[in-house]
Design a protein around this motif. Sequence first.
Motif, PDB file in Angstrom:
ATOM      1  N   ARG A   1      -0.442   7.687   0.611  1.00  0.00           N
ATOM      2  CA  ARG A   1      -0.364   8.999  -0.048  1.00  0.00           C
ATOM      3  C   ARG A   1       0.980   9.186  -0.734  1.00  0.00           C
ATOM      4  N   ALA A   2       2.049   8.692  -0.105  1.00  0.00           N
ATOM      5  CA  ALA A   2       3.367   8.800  -0.735  1.00  0.00           C
ATOM      6  C   ALA A   2       3.388   8.030  -2.054  1.00  0.00           C
ATOM      7  N   GLU A   3       2.802   6.825  -2.064  1.00  0.00           N
ATOM      8  CA  GLU A   3       2.743   6.060  -3.304  1.00  0.00           C
ATOM      9  C   GLU A   3       1.871   6.778  -4.337  1.00  0.00           C
ATOM     10  N   LEU A   4       0.786   7.374  -3.852  1.00  0.00           N
ATOM     11  CA  LEU A   4      -0.106   8.100  -4.761  1.00  0.00           C
ATOM     12  C   LEU A   4       0.607   9.309  -5.356  1.00  0.00           C
ATOM     13  N   ASP A   5       1.411   9.990  -4.549  1.00  0.00           N
ATOM     14  CA  ASP A   5       2.181  11.134  -5.063  1.00  0.00           C
ATOM     15  C   ASP A   5       3.187  10.680  -6.115  1.00  0.00           C
ATOM     16  N   ARG A   6       3.824   9.528  -5.871  1.00  0.00           N
ATOM     17  CA  ARG A   6       4.775   9.011  -6.855  1.00  0.00           C
ATOM     18  C   ARG A   6       4.055   8.627  -8.155  1.00  0.00           C
TER      19      ARG A   6
ATOM     20  N   LEU B   1      -1.303  -0.911  -5.489  1.00  0.00           N
ATOM     21  CA  LEU B   1      -2.190  -1.642  -4.580  1.00  0.00           C
ATOM     22  C   LEU B   1      -2.271  -0.938  -3.229  1.00  0.00           C
ATOM     23  N   GLN B   2      -1.140  -0.453  -2.733  1.00  0.00           N
ATOM     24  CA  GLN B   2      -1.139   0.243  -1.451  1.00  0.00           C
ATOM     25  C   GLN B   2      -1.933   1.540  -1.520  1.00  0.00           C
ATOM     26  N   ALA B   3      -1.775   2.266  -2.607  1.00  0.00           N
ATOM     27  CA  ALA B   3      -2.471   3.545  -2.741  1.00  0.00           C
ATOM     28  C   ALA B   3      -3.974   3.358  -2.896  1.00  0.00           C
ATOM     29  N   LEU B   4      -4.387   2.373  -3.700  1.00  0.00           N
ATOM     30  CA  LEU B   4      -5.804   2.207  -3.999  1.00  0.00           C
ATOM     31  C   LEU B   4      -6.539   1.357  -2.971  1.00  0.00           C
TER      32      LEU B   4
ATOM     33  N   ALA C   1      10.821  12.009   6.182  1.00  0.00           N
ATOM     34  CA  ALA C   1      12.174  11.758   5.679  1.00  0.00           C
ATOM     35  C   ALA C   1      12.489  10.267   5.675  1.00  0.00           C
ATOM     36  N   THR C   2      12.113   9.556   6.748  1.00  0.00           N
ATOM     37  CA  THR C   2      12.401   8.118   6.802  1.00  0.00           C
ATOM     38  C   THR C   2      11.568   7.340   5.785  1.00  0.00           C
ATOM     39  N   ASP C   3      10.326   7.793   5.555  1.00  0.00           N
ATOM     40  CA  ASP C   3       9.513   7.138   4.523  1.00  0.00           C
ATOM     41  C   ASP C   3      10.147   7.285   3.145  1.00  0.00           C
ATOM     42  N   ALA C   4      10.652   8.495   2.846  1.00  0.00           N
ATOM     43  CA  ALA C   4      11.296   8.724   1.550  1.00  0.00           C
ATOM     44  C   ALA C   4      12.557   7.875   1.411  1.00  0.00           C
ATOM     45  N   GLU C   5      13.326   7.784   2.508  1.00  0.00           N
ATOM     46  CA  GLU C   5      14.536   6.965   2.457  1.00  0.00           C
ATOM     47  C   GLU C   5      14.184   5.489   2.273  1.00  0.00           C
ATOM     48  N   ARG C   6      13.134   5.041   2.965  1.00  0.00           N
ATOM     49  CA  ARG C   6      12.719   3.641   2.830  1.00  0.00           C
ATOM     50  C   ARG C   6      12.318   3.352   1.383  1.00  0.00           C
TER      51      ARG C   6
END
Length: 571
Positions: A301-306, A122-125, A180-185
Amino acid sequence: MIRTLLRVLGDEHARPLRRTVALMTAAAVAEGLSYALLVPVLRALFGDAPADAWPWLAGFGAAVAGYAALRYAADLSGFLVGTTLLRGTYRRLGEHLTRLPIGWYDAGRVGEVSVLASRGVLQALSVMAHLLAPFVGALVTPLTIVAVMLAFDWRLGLAALAGVPVVAAIQAWAGRALAATDAERHRRDKEATGRVIEFLQAQPVLRAGGRTGERFGLLDDALREVQRASRRTVLAALPGVVGLTLAVQAMFTALLVLGAYLAIGGGVGAAELPAILVLAARCADPLLSLADMGGQVRGARAELDRLDRLLRTEPLPLPRVPVEPAGHGLVFDSVTFRHGDRVILDGLSLEVPEGERLAVVGPSGAGKSTLLQLIARFYDVESGAVRVGGVDVREIGADVLMSKIAIVFQDVYLFDGTIEDNIRLGRPDATEAEVRAAASAARLDEVIARLPGGWAAGVGEGGALLSGGERQRVSIARALLKDAPIVLLDEVTSALDPVNEAAVHEGIERLMAGRTVVMVAHRMRTVRRADRIAFLDGGRVVEEGSHDELLRRQGRYAAFWATALTPAPGD
């Protein structure tokens, strides 16, 4: 990001996506150009003939109307494309998950897929519907205004243009600082989700241990780590937000000073200066919004990459030209299978002729359940082949293979619906009479008779409102309704009480009649019904034969049989 989105969704969505981005860009350019008409409007208003401003005002109104029409079309297209992409993404994700090997679904993946399939997708789209248009506007509209300023006065235009790399550098620096903090979160969110699921699943153990009144320490720790990660994310974002604000305000102040200097020196007209400063002010608002939108776009974008990484996970390959099996016999031809570094099956060869019942016994970890999973192609073998009807299961279409196999597991999962809904999963197009007949054959009708809602009674999530034996009867009824020629049974009676065991055995006998059967069992009552028995140990068949033959050999099976018949101390 658009490239990643297209890679995730496929080329069929490229045209509407590009059309939407083009509409959003056109709307942003139209907004910037409409502001350009403020210069001649203000020049006329502050000049000797204010009435000359009317034609320019009319042009400004027309430009605003054109911008509004483009923005409406862009927003509408964004919502429509976003909805289409969301539906397509869920469909593709679901199809991909069904093709991944069962071994991929380890404990850590439950939380990961759960977060991704709910909030992540949902966040990505939602970017298409809610964020892309303002983000494109925040980038394109200021650049259009800078181009307009260059056209009116090259000195002020160059001064404004000089701020563009500064803003870009701050955005890039802030993005790197937050990565880095986004990945840790995300990592902490996934862990916390897994702990919540674990907490729910562990309720029987916690209550049996008398821990209902205390908190679950692992879950508390995970939630505290989420809180700390969120705090670190906010603190990491602050320098970028403050830096961008200071940079934009410094740019505006520099333009104001330069404009005043040029106006005093006569280089810029007194009427033109306010108009150019209005343009500069219109640059500031969207630029300041970039900090907030940049964080949202970066998260999407991070969610889309995942999601992209998940969809790139290698699924079980589909056959280019599926082959139809000629019969229902089973063959394991020198099968080797590993799970991680552990060898589960080591060069195993075994044959189950069509219509024969094979019981597979052996110590825990011998690879018994793996045999069933390889027949159903939950995994692919490392070497050798598993054949159904003389055809390698890797060469049979997935739908065809599953249509020939009915599986009854020890742990039965029922979907939250009625008993009839769960039975119909075996064959959705079955008639009501066929469903009732399957339920009766599995002795499920007596369970339905005592339920408050009868056939309409809900079973709860996972079948929680039914006992283990009742869930097994539903599973057997489902397999009976499917009427597949191959039946796989995995420890279906090992944890049942005598009443349910008798009922389940009766249903199993009807299920096995006239079919090719492979059963994994510990109960000797079940094993003795088999035509042949294979004793597995260390991933190999160490003994094979009928029950009586194996007892006469006095080997591993005979010892296993004797142990099973020995009563426990105190019995």
